[in-house]
Design a protein around this motif. Structure first.
Motif, PDB file in Angstrom:
ATOM      1  N   GLU A 134       0.837  -1.207   0.000  1.00 21.80           N
ATOM      2  CA  GLU A 134       0.000   0.000   0.000  1.00 21.80           C
ATOM      3  C   GLU A 134       0.868   1.251   0.000  1.00 21.80           C
ATOM      4  O   GLU A 134       0.593   2.218  -0.708  1.00 21.80           O
ATOM      5  N   ARG A 135       1.942   1.232   0.799  1.00 21.90           N
ATOM      6  CA  ARG A 135       2.851   2.382   0.822  1.00 21.90           C
ATOM      7  C   ARG A 135       3.566   2.536  -0.521  1.00 21.90           C
ATOM      8  O   ARG A 135       3.816   3.647  -0.976  1.00 21.90           O
ATOM      9  N   PHE A 136       3.922   1.424  -1.131  1.00 20.36           N
ATOM     10  CA  PHE A 136       4.498   1.462  -2.477  1.00 20.36           C
ATOM     11  C   PHE A 136       3.536   2.180  -3.418  1.00 20.36           C
ATOM     12  O   PHE A 136       3.939   3.045  -4.206  1.00 20.36           O
ATOM     13  N   SER A 137       2.273   1.829  -3.356  1.00 21.74           N
ATOM     14  CA  SER A 137       1.266   2.428  -4.225  1.00 21.74           C
ATOM     15  C   SER A 137       1.125   3.926  -3.970  1.00 21.74           C
ATOM     16  O   SER A 137       1.145   4.730  -4.904  1.00 21.74           O
ATOM     17  N   TYR A 138       1.014   4.299  -2.696  1.00 19.08           N
ATOM     18  CA  TYR A 138       0.770   5.705  -2.376  1.00 19.08           C
ATOM     19  C   TYR A 138       1.952   6.590  -2.762  1.00 19.08           C
ATOM     20  O   TYR A 138       1.794   7.623  -3.413  1.00 19.08           O
ATOM     21  N   TYR A 139       3.157   6.192  -2.350  1.00 20.09           N
ATOM     22  CA  TYR A 139       4.310   7.046  -2.612  1.00 20.09           C
ATOM     23  C   TYR A 139       4.730   7.018  -4.073  1.00 20.09           C
ATOM     24  O   TYR A 139       5.292   7.995  -4.579  1.00 20.09           O
ATOM     25  N   GLY A 140       4.476   5.910  -4.760  1.00 19.35           N
ATOM     26  CA  GLY A 140       4.726   5.891  -6.192  1.00 19.35           C
ATOM     27  C   GLY A 140       3.850   6.879  -6.920  1.00 19.35           C
ATOM     28  O   GLY A 140       4.305   7.617  -7.809  1.00 19.35           O
ATOM     29  N   ALA A 142      -9.293  -1.915  -2.188  1.00 21.46           N
ATOM     30  CA  ALA A 142      -9.934  -2.096  -3.489  1.00 21.46           C
ATOM     31  C   ALA A 142     -10.234  -0.755  -4.144  1.00 21.46           C
ATOM     32  O   ALA A 142     -10.027  -0.575  -5.358  1.00 21.46           O
ATOM     33  N   LEU A 143     -10.708   0.210  -3.353  1.00 15.63           N
ATOM     34  CA  LEU A 143     -11.009   1.539  -3.893  1.00 15.63           C
ATOM     35  C   LEU A 143      -9.736   2.245  -4.363  1.00 15.63           C
ATOM     36  O   LEU A 143      -9.722   2.879  -5.419  1.00 15.63           O
ATOM     37  N   MET A 144      -8.664   2.115  -3.601  1.00 11.31           N
ATOM     38  CA  MET A 144      -7.410   2.759  -4.008  1.00 11.31           C
ATOM     39  C   MET A 144      -6.819   2.098  -5.242  1.00 11.31           C
ATOM     40  O   MET A 144      -6.264   2.784  -6.110  1.00 11.31           O
ATOM     41  N   SER A 145      -6.941   0.780  -5.330  1.00 14.29           N
ATOM     42  CA  SER A 145      -6.467   0.094  -6.532  1.00 14.29           C
ATOM     43  C   SER A 145      -7.253   0.563  -7.752  1.00 14.29           C
ATOM     44  O   SER A 145      -6.675   0.861  -8.807  1.00 14.29           O
ATOM     45  N   ALA A 146      -8.580   0.655  -7.601  1.00 12.38           N
ATOM     46  CA  ALA A 146      -9.411   1.164  -8.697  1.00 12.38           C
ATOM     47  C   ALA A 146      -9.024   2.591  -9.056  1.00 12.38           C
ATOM     48  O   ALA A 146      -9.019   2.978 -10.236  1.00 12.38           O
ATOM     49  N   GLY A 147      -8.681   3.385  -8.027  1.00 16.36           N
ATOM     50  CA  GLY A 147      -8.262   4.757  -8.282  1.00 16.36           C
ATOM     51  C   GLY A 147      -6.985   4.835  -9.089  1.00 16.36           C
ATOM     52  O   GLY A 147      -6.864   5.634 -10.031  1.00 16.36           O
ATOM     53  N   GLN A 148      -5.998   3.999  -8.749  1.00 19.26           N
ATOM     54  CA  GLN A 148      -4.734   4.001  -9.492  1.00 19.26           C
ATOM     55  C   GLN A 148      -4.949   3.582 -10.945  1.00 19.26           C
ATOM     56  O   GLN A 148      -4.387   4.188 -11.872  1.00 19.26           O
ATOM     57  N   PHE A 149      -5.757   2.564 -11.165  1.00 18.72           N
ATOM     58  CA  PHE A 149      -6.009   2.121 -12.541  1.00 18.72           C
ATOM     59  C   PHE A 149      -6.809   3.176 -13.318  1.00 18.72           C
ATOM     60  O   PHE A 149      -6.651   3.312 -14.538  1.00 18.72           O
ATOM     61  N   THR A 150      -7.654   3.927 -12.610  1.00 22.13           N
ATOM     62  CA  THR A 150      -8.382   5.030 -13.256  1.00 22.13           C
ATOM     63  C   THR A 150      -7.411   6.120 -13.688  1.00 22.13           C
ATOM     64  O   THR A 150      -7.547   6.696 -14.782  1.00 22.13           O
ATOM     65  N   LEU A 151      -6.401   6.416 -12.850  1.00 27.13           N
ATOM     66  CA  LEU A 151      -5.374   7.392 -13.234  1.00 27.13           C
ATOM     67  C   LEU A 151      -4.611   6.908 -14.464  1.00 27.13           C
ATOM     68  O   LEU A 151      -4.259   7.701 -15.347  1.00 27.13           O
ATOM     69  N   PHE A 152      -4.350   5.608 -14.531  1.00 24.09           N
ATOM     70  CA  PHE A 152      -3.672   5.035 -15.695  1.00 24.09           C
ATOM     71  C   PHE A 152      -4.485   5.252 -16.963  1.00 24.09           C
ATOM     72  O   PHE A 152      -3.953   5.680 -18.002  1.00 24.09           O
ATOM     73  N   TYR A 174       1.520   5.081 -12.858  1.00 21.87           N
ATOM     74  CA  TYR A 174       0.286   4.827 -12.099  1.00 21.87           C
ATOM     75  C   TYR A 174      -0.133   3.363 -12.212  1.00 21.87           C
ATOM     76  O   TYR A 174      -0.676   2.789 -11.256  1.00 21.87           O
ATOM     77  N   LEU A 175       0.129   2.753 -13.360  1.00 24.77           N
ATOM     78  CA  LEU A 175      -0.191   1.334 -13.511  1.00 24.77           C
ATOM     79  C   LEU A 175       0.626   0.497 -12.526  1.00 24.77           C
ATOM     80  O   LEU A 175       0.082  -0.421 -11.877  1.00 24.77           O
ATOM     81  N   ALA A 176       1.921   0.803 -12.392  1.00 24.77           N
ATOM     82  CA  ALA A 176       2.758   0.076 -11.436  1.00 24.77           C
ATOM     83  C   ALA A 176       2.244   0.273 -10.015  1.00 24.77           C
ATOM     84  O   ALA A 176       2.186  -0.683  -9.224  1.00 24.77           O
ATOM     85  N   ALA A 177       1.848   1.504  -9.685  1.00 23.44           N
ATOM     86  CA  ALA A 177       1.297   1.771  -8.353  1.00 23.44           C
ATOM     87  C   ALA A 177       0.001   0.999  -8.134  1.00 23.44           C
ATOM     88  O   ALA A 177      -0.261   0.480  -7.045  1.00 23.44           O
ATOM     89  N   GLY A 178      -0.830   0.922  -9.175  1.00 23.86           N
ATOM     90  CA  GLY A 178      -2.088   0.185  -9.078  1.00 23.86           C
ATOM     91  C   GLY A 178      -1.857  -1.306  -8.877  1.00 23.86           C
ATOM     92  O   GLY A 178      -2.581  -1.959  -8.105  1.00 23.86           O
ATOM     93  N   ILE A 179      -0.855  -1.854  -9.556  1.00 27.33           N
ATOM     94  CA  ILE A 179      -0.536  -3.275  -9.385  1.00 27.33           C
ATOM     95  C   ILE A 179      -0.082  -3.543  -7.950  1.00 27.33           C
ATOM     96  O   ILE A 179      -0.462  -4.542  -7.330  1.00 27.33           O
ATOM     97  N   GLY A 180       0.732  -2.645  -7.411  1.00 29.38           N
ATOM     98  CA  GLY A 180       1.155  -2.790  -6.023  1.00 29.38           C
ATOM     99  C   GLY A 180      -0.022  -2.788  -5.064  1.00 29.38           C
ATOM    100  O   GLY A 180      -0.096  -3.607  -4.138  1.00 29.38           O
ATOM    101  N   MET A 181      -0.994  -1.872  -5.296  1.00 33.52           N
ATOM    102  CA  MET A 181      -2.165  -1.807  -4.431  1.00 33.52           C
ATOM    103  C   MET A 181      -3.031  -3.044  -4.580  1.00 33.52           C
ATOM    104  O   MET A 181      -3.571  -3.576  -3.599  1.00 33.52           O
ATOM    105  N   ALA A 182      -3.155  -3.542  -5.802  1.00 34.97           N
ATOM    106  CA  ALA A 182      -3.937  -4.756  -6.033  1.00 34.97           C
ATOM    107  C   ALA A 182      -3.313  -5.952  -5.322  1.00 34.97           C
ATOM    108  O   ALA A 182      -4.025  -6.800  -4.755  1.00 34.97           O
ATOM    109  N   LEU A 183      -1.976  -6.033  -5.323  1.00 34.05           N
ATOM    110  CA  LEU A 183      -1.297  -7.098  -4.598  1.00 34.05           C
ATOM    111  C   LEU A 183      -1.622  -7.040  -3.112  1.00 34.05           C
ATOM    112  O   LEU A 183      -1.817  -8.082  -2.459  1.00 34.05           O
TER     113      LEU A 183
END
Length: 488
Positions: A17-23, A87-97, A177-186
């Motif tokens: 999650e921290r990987f996703s946010y700071y990325g 789940a919401l943050m992962s969806a958010g990252q993929f939306t940014l992508f 953002y895609l990489a950040a989204g993958i991290g959040m999904a993991l």
């Protein structure tokens, strides 16, 4: 290692999650200001517009955990809140992508999903770490030390991957953002697959039910000691807000400074601007144990400063960091390309981290000591209001740097110091922040004696040895970083 396996599940969940946010944070402002017709196109905002949006976004990120924590405690429990938020943050990252660089409206939707998801995730993940252990279990402090390392590991590697992809025109911002989204999904997948096996019933029951059973439903009026301690909290609110206002320039104006005003070439390789976002996490990993040892050593000789004095030191150290940025602006006037060397940014991040280690863990620990048991959640809400307000004000101040140089008085002042007119804005902002940090430090030093009296000995009961002190220091940083940092 003598800990429940659930600790390492939560460690991994929080790391990703921290990987996703700071990325994502390392890319946000840079994406917004990138020209629409650039080799790596963005949304073409002005610096002021981008920093204002950054301010609104990050302040809401700090504000929503109050709501998410209340909903988890009252209705859905920590476990469901973490999965929902992730789940919401992962969806958010993929939306940014998907949105970058074509649709600013869809980009806003992605940010909104990130804000809401963060509110559910942040206040509940660290609560579950504590719930793995019975009250008084000596392993709990050590557990937060381990958890804290996961937080900063994620924060450290995030810009190295997301910025490397995002700032490379061959890939583009969206792939960061895609990489950040993958991290959040993991992070979410790990929770769904292994939570029941390794966590059992931890986090399933809403905290309100457990709290009501523990208190017996009996309400007591506040005592004079409790009222005095609340005065300390409200007084420190002002000074801690000033610190976060300065510190959070890292993702905004300092990020712009790294991109536009810093010579980042090492041979034929250009260091991505977002890589500087990893410095804070790296310095925390290096210096947090040293600070913990320092406090216990000072305590043994009865020289350990009271919390208000440590906060004074944090304000001064952060001011010194901005002093290095001012020095970098002066160097810009003497170089052929009009840019400063990277050492000034590195030194700034170093001293900002040293300031953070004097304020963030010390402040959070003090909040837990001063808060009446029945108002603990409210006091934590106040703690998170500090960076929320600071993010908003700090972003607006950073945005002002673009217009500050338009004022004749500012230009004359800068030119009198040998600074070009186009650099007058950042000179005034960085210099003013350093000055106000010093002024706030002096005021806090002058009133620190009264604050210590109002604390009524809340800081007494120091740890017995260096190991215990290190664990306690890591615990309070970990608690805070899990919900802020940034991590914080």
């Amino acid at each position: 290692m003598g800990h429940p396996k659930g600790l390492f599940l939560l460690f991994t969940t929080e790391m990703w999650e921290r990987f996703s946010y700071y990325g994502m944070r390392a890319l946000l402002v840079l994406t917004l200001v990138a020209a629409t017709d650039a080799a790596n196109p963005g949304f073409g905002m002005t610096t002021a517009e981008a920093l204002k949006l950054y301010a609104y976004y990050t302040s809401l990120v700090y504000l929503t955990p109050i709501i998410g924590g209340w909903l988890a405690d009252t209705f859905i429990g920590q476990r469901r809140a973490v999965v929902l938020g992730g789940a919401l943050m992962s969806a958010g990252q993929f939306t940014l992508f998907v949105a970058t660089p074509h649709s600013l409206s869809l980009f806003y939707v992605g940010l909104g999903l990130m804000i809401i998801g963060n509110g559910f995730f942040k206040p509940n993940i660290s609560t579950m770490v504590g719930d793995l252990y019975d009250q008084g279990d000596a392993r709990r402090d050590s557990a937060f030390s381990i958890f804290y390392m996961g937080i900063n590991l994620g924060a450290f590697i995030a810009p190295l991957i997301c910025s490397t992809l995002g700032e490379d025109p061959a890939w583009g911002w969206r792939y960061g953002y895609l990489a950040a989204g993958i991290g959040m999904a993991l992070s979410v997948v790990i929770q769904l697959l292994f939570a029941q096996r390794f966590l059992g019933d931890v986090g399933l029951e809403a905290g309100a039910k457990r709290s009501l059973a523990a208190s017996g439903g009996v309400k007591q009026p506040l005592t004079k000691v409790e009222i005095d301690r609340l005065r300390v909290i409200l007084t420190l609110f002002i000074f801690v807000v000033m610190f976060w206002l300065a510190f959070e320039q890292a993702g905004g104006l300092m990020n712009i400074f790294a991109q536009d005003n810093t010579q980042r070439m090492v041979g034929t390789f250009e260091v991505p601007a977002g890589w500087f976002q990893s410095l804070n996490a790296m310095f925390i990993l290096i210096f947090a144990p040293l600070f913990s040892i320092l406090w216990i050593k000072l305590n043994k000789i009865d020289k350990n400063p009271d919390a208000p004095i440590k906060i004074v030191a944090g304000l001064i150290l952060t001011a010194i960091g901005f002093g290095f940025l001012v020095a970098g602006i002066f160097e810009m006037q003497t170089t052929g390309d009009g840019k400063a060397t990277m050492i000034w940014l590195v030194l700034a991040y170093l001293f900002h981290t040293l300031g953070e280690l004097c304020i963030s863990p010390v402040g959070l620990s003090l909040m837990t000591k001063l808060a009446p048991m029945r108002l603990a959640s409210l006091v934590m809400g106040i703690w998170f209001l500090m960076p929320a307000l600071a993010q908003l004000l700090g972003g607006l101040i950073g945005a002002y740097s673009e217009r500050a140089g338009e004022y004749q008085a500012v230009r004359h002042f800068a030119e009198g110091l040998g600074i070009r007119a186009e650099d007058a804005g950042i000179l005034v902002i960085f210099g003013s922040i350093a000055l106000f940090l010093c002024l706030f430090a002096v005021v806090l030093w002058l009133i620190s004696g009264k604050l210590v009296v109002w604390m009524h000995g809340a800081e007494k009961g120091a740890p017995a040895n260096t190991g215990q002190a290190l664990s306690e220091e890591m615990e309070v940083v970990g608690d805070h970083e899990a919900m802020r940092k940034s991590h914080q």
